[in-house]
Design a protein around this motif. Structure first.
Motif, PDB file in Angstrom:
ATOM      1  N   UNK B  67       0.839  -1.207   0.000  1.00 11.63           N
ATOM      2  CA  UNK B  67       0.000   0.000   0.000  1.00 11.63           C
ATOM      3  C   UNK B  67       0.871   1.254   0.000  1.00 11.63           C
ATOM      4  N   UNK B  68       1.866   1.264   0.901  1.00 12.94           N
ATOM      5  CA  UNK B  68       2.777   2.412   0.936  1.00 12.94           C
ATOM      6  C   UNK B  68       3.482   2.574  -0.402  1.00 12.94           C
ATOM      7  N   UNK B  74       9.952   6.131  -2.845  1.00 15.74           N
ATOM      8  CA  UNK B  74      10.800   5.509  -1.840  1.00 15.74           C
ATOM      9  C   UNK B  74      11.514   6.547  -0.978  1.00 15.74           C
ATOM     10  N   UNK B  75      11.943   7.649  -1.595  1.00 12.70           N
ATOM     11  CA  UNK B  75      12.685   8.646  -0.825  1.00 12.70           C
ATOM     12  C   UNK B  75      11.775   9.298   0.210  1.00 12.70           C
ATOM     13  N   UNK B  76      10.532   9.626  -0.230  1.00 15.37           N
ATOM     14  CA  UNK B  76       9.571  10.191   0.728  1.00 15.37           C
ATOM     15  C   UNK B  76       9.339   9.230   1.872  1.00 15.37           C
ATOM     16  N   UNK B  77       9.226   7.964   1.526  1.00 13.32           N
ATOM     17  CA  UNK B  77       8.899   6.965   2.541  1.00 13.32           C
ATOM     18  C   UNK B  77      10.008   6.855   3.578  1.00 13.32           C
ATOM     19  N   UNK B  78      11.249   6.755   3.133  1.00 17.24           N
ATOM     20  CA  UNK B  78      12.339   6.578   4.094  1.00 17.24           C
ATOM     21  C   UNK B  78      12.516   7.858   4.915  1.00 17.24           C
ATOM     22  N   UNK B 195      20.902   6.510   3.709  1.00 10.78           N
ATOM     23  CA  UNK B 195      19.562   5.934   3.670  1.00 10.78           C
ATOM     24  C   UNK B 195      18.825   6.429   2.441  1.00 10.78           C
ATOM     25  N   UNK B 196      18.936   7.734   2.173  1.00  9.77           N
ATOM     26  CA  UNK B 196      18.207   8.283   1.028  1.00  9.77           C
ATOM     27  C   UNK B 196      18.732   7.701  -0.281  1.00  9.77           C
ATOM     28  N   UNK B 197      20.054   7.534  -0.361  1.00  7.76           N
ATOM     29  CA  UNK B 197      20.615   7.026  -1.619  1.00  7.76           C
ATOM     30  C   UNK B 197      20.324   5.544  -1.796  1.00  7.76           C
ATOM     31  N   UNK B 198      20.469   4.792  -0.714  1.00  8.33           N
ATOM     32  CA  UNK B 198      20.438   3.336  -0.870  1.00  8.33           C
ATOM     33  C   UNK B 198      19.050   2.733  -0.741  1.00  8.33           C
ATOM     34  N   UNK B 200      16.095   3.284  -2.095  1.00 12.85           N
ATOM     35  CA  UNK B 200      15.363   2.906  -3.318  1.00 12.85           C
ATOM     36  C   UNK B 200      15.721   1.513  -3.834  1.00 12.85           C
ATOM     37  N   UNK B 201      16.988   1.087  -3.622  1.00  9.08           N
ATOM     38  CA  UNK B 201      17.365  -0.245  -4.104  1.00  9.08           C
ATOM     39  C   UNK B 201      16.675  -1.340  -3.308  1.00  9.08           C
ATOM     40  N   UNK B 202      16.492  -1.074  -2.006  1.00  9.94           N
ATOM     41  CA  UNK B 202      15.841  -2.083  -1.168  1.00  9.94           C
ATOM     42  C   UNK B 202      14.340  -2.101  -1.425  1.00  9.94           C
ATOM     43  N   UNK B 203      13.829  -0.971  -1.818  1.00 10.74           N
ATOM     44  CA  UNK B 203      12.391  -0.777  -1.882  1.00 10.74           C
ATOM     45  C   UNK B 203      11.763  -1.503  -3.060  1.00 10.74           C
ATOM     46  N   UNK B 204      12.489  -1.522  -4.174  1.00 11.45           N
ATOM     47  CA  UNK B 204      11.942  -2.151  -5.395  1.00 11.45           C
ATOM     48  C   UNK B 204      11.902  -3.656  -5.247  1.00 11.45           C
ATOM     49  N   UNK B 205      10.775  -4.179  -4.875  1.00 11.91           N
ATOM     50  CA  UNK B 205      10.732  -5.628  -4.729  1.00 11.91           C
ATOM     51  C   UNK B 205       9.351  -6.166  -5.076  1.00 11.91           C
TER      52      UNK B 205
END
Lengths: 226, 205
Positions: B67-68, B74-78, B195-198, B200-205
Motif C-alpha cells: 500500500x505504501x 521511496x525517498x519520501x517513505x524513508x 539511507x536516502x541514496x540506498x 530505493x534499491x531495497x524498496x523495489x521488490x
C-alpha cells in the motif's frame, strides 16, 4: 604470460620483504628495538585490507547500477579476503603489542585501547555482512541487500578506524596522521623494505581474491548464463 | 504520510516498557553513582531503541508495504520513517530522563547541556536503527540480524555519548566536547544521506 607478470612481481616483492625484513639493519628505537621489523607485516596487512575493502565497495556500487551477478561475486570475494587480512593485521598487532606495550602498560589500559576497539568493531561490522548474506536464500535479493549493506559497512569503517581513534588517547602510535607514511618518523632503512612490502602484500591479496572469484564464477556458471 | 505512520504505533506500550524497566532498576539499585547512572541511562536508551525503532520495518505486514509502495515514492517513505523515528526517540529520551530523575536521582549538573546530548544520542540511535531495520526486513530471522548488524555500529556511538555525557557530571569542563558533538552530528548526516541514496534499491521488490 601477459597477465602473469604481476604475480611474479608479487612473489619477488614478498621474498624481498621477508628476507630484507628479517636481515637488513633497522634503526634502534626506545621500547620497539628489533620488533620494529613487524612494521613490514602489521601495517601492510591493514593497508592491504583497506585496498581490498575499497575494491569490494566499488564492485558493490557497480552491482547496484548494473544488476549483474558477476559484480556481486567480485564484491563479496574482495570483502572476504579483506576480512582475512584484517584478522591477520589484528594477530600481528597482538604479537607486537605483547612485546612492547606490556612493558609499561597495564592490562586494563590495553583492553580499553581505542584503536583495538575500533579495529574490532570494523571487523565485527564485516562479520555481520557475512551473516547477512548467509541468512538470505534468494540469489538476487541476497546480492542487492548485501551490496547495500557493504556500502554502509565501508562508510562505517571511517569513523571506527580512521576518525575515532585519532580523537582519543592511545598507546598506539598515529594520533597525528598516519605514522607509517610520515617521512620524519620513518627511517630510510625502513622505507626501502616497507614500500615494496605494501605492494607485495596487496598484490598477494588481489591474487587470492582472483582465484576465489574464478572458482565462484565456475560454480555459478548456470546462474550467470541463464 | 507522516500522520499515517504515526497512528499505527503503540506509543503507550513502549512508554509502559520504559517505566517498568526504570522502576525495576530503582528497586535493584536505589540511587547509584553518577558513572553508574550514566551507564544505565544509555543502556536503557539502547534497549528502548531496539524495541521501538527497530520494529518500524519489521512489524509492517506485506499488504501494508504494498500500500505504501503504491502511494509514496521511496525517498519520501524513508524520510518519513526517519523523521518519525527521530521524533519518537527524542520524546522517549526526554521521558526516560524525567523518570530517571524521579526514581534514580539527578546527578546532572548542567541540565541544558545534558538535554542536548540526550537528544543528540536519541536521534543518532534512532537513525542508525531505522536504516538497519530497513535492511534487516529484507532478510529472514530479521530480529537476530538486527542485533548482529546494529551493535558493532552502535558501540562507537554509545562510547562517544557516554564520554561527552560524563562532562555534565563534573564541574570541570573537558576539552574535545565540541569535536565529539560534531563527529556525532556528521555521523547522523552520513546515515541520512546513505539511507536516502540506498533505500530505493531495497524498496523495489
Amino acid at each position: 604470460m601477459r597477465k602473469t607478470w604481476w604475480k611474479i612481481v608479487c612473489i619477488i616483492l614478498l621474498i624481498y620483504t621477508v628476507v630484507g625484513g628479517f636481515l637488513f639493519s633497522v634503526p634502534a628505537r626506545e621500547i620497539l628495538h628489533e620488533t620494529i621489523r613487524n612494521l613490514y607485516f602489521h601495517v601492510c596487512m591493514w593497508m592491504a585490507m583497506m585496498v581490498l575493502f575499497t575494491t569490494s565497495v566499488i564492485y558493490a556500487i557497480r552491482y547496484l547500477r548494473s544488476q549483474n551477478l558477476k559484480d556481486d561475486i567480485y564484491s563479496v570475494n574482495f570483502a572476504k579476503v579483506g576480512i582475512v587480512f584484517g584478522v591477520l593485521g589484528y594477530a600481528t598487532g597482538t604479537v607486537w603489542a605483547s612485546y612492547t606495550w606490556t612493558e609499561y602498560a597495564t592490562s586494563t589500559q590495553i583492553f580499553k585501547e581505542p584503536k583495538l576497539l575500533g579495529a574490532a568493531i570494523a571487523l565485527l561490522v564485516y562479520f555481520a555482512y557475512l551473516v547477512l548474506r548467509g541468512s538470505i536464500t534468494d540469489v538476487d535479493k541476497k546480492a542487492k541487500v548485501s551490496a547495500v549493506y557493504s556500502i554502509f559497512a565501508y562508510i562505517m569503517l571511517f569513523p571506527s578506524i580512521w576518525i575515532l581513534p585519532r580523537l582519543l588517547e592511545s598507546l598506539h602510535p598515529g594520533k597525528e596522521g598516519n605514522p607509517a607514511l610520515n617521512f620524519n618518523d620513518l627511517d630510510g632503512r625502513l622505507r626501502i623494505v616497507f614500500y615494496p612490502a605494501i605492494i607485495g602484500w596487496t598484490l598477494l591479496g588481489v591474487w587470492i581474491t582472483s582465484l576465489k572469484i574464478r572458482l565462484d564464477l565456475l560454480k555459478n556458471k548456470n546462474i550467470l548464463h541463464g | 504520510m507522516l500522520l499515517e505512520i504515526r497512528q499505527q504505533y503503540t506509543f503507550f506500550g513502549i512508554l509502559l516498557y520504559v517505566a517498568s524497566t526504570i522502576f525495576v532498576l530503582y528497586m535493584s539499585m536505589g540511587q547509584p553513582e553518577p558513572a553508574v547512572w550514566n551507564g544505565l541511562f544509555w543502556m536503557i536508551q539502547l534497549f528502548i531503541c531496539v524495541n521501538a525503532v527497530a520494529k518500524s520495518f519489521l512489524a509492517e505486514s506485506k499488504g501494508r508495504i504494498l500500500y505504501f509502495y503504491s502511494i509514496a515514492g521511496s525517498v519520501d517513505f524513508i524520510l518519513a520513517k526517519l523523521l518519525f523515528n527521530v521524533l519518537f526517540m527524542s520524546i522517549m529520551s526526554i521521558i526516560s530522563w524525567i523518570l530517571f530523575i524521579v526514581l534514580l536521582g539527578n546527578p546532572v549538573n548542567y541540565a541544558g547541556r545534558f538535554l542536548g546530548i540526550n537528544l543528540l544520542g536519541g536521534i543518532s540511535l534512532s537513525l542508525v536503527f531505522t536504516f538497519l531495520s530497513a535492511i534487516a526486513a529484507r532478510a529472514q530471522q530479521n530480529a537476530v540480524l538486527m542485533v548482529i548488524m546494529g551493535f558493532p555500529v552502535i558501540i562507537p556511538q554509545l562510547m562517544l555519548l557516554m564520554r561527552i555525557s560524563n562532562v555534565v557530571f563534573s564541574d570541570v569542563l573537558q576539552g574535545g566536547l565540541w569535536e565529539i558533538v560534531l563527529l556525532l552530528t556528521g555521523l547522523d548526516m552520513l546515515v541520512i544521506i546513505l539511507a536516502v541514496i540506498l533505500f530505493p534499491f531495497l524498496w523495489k521488490d
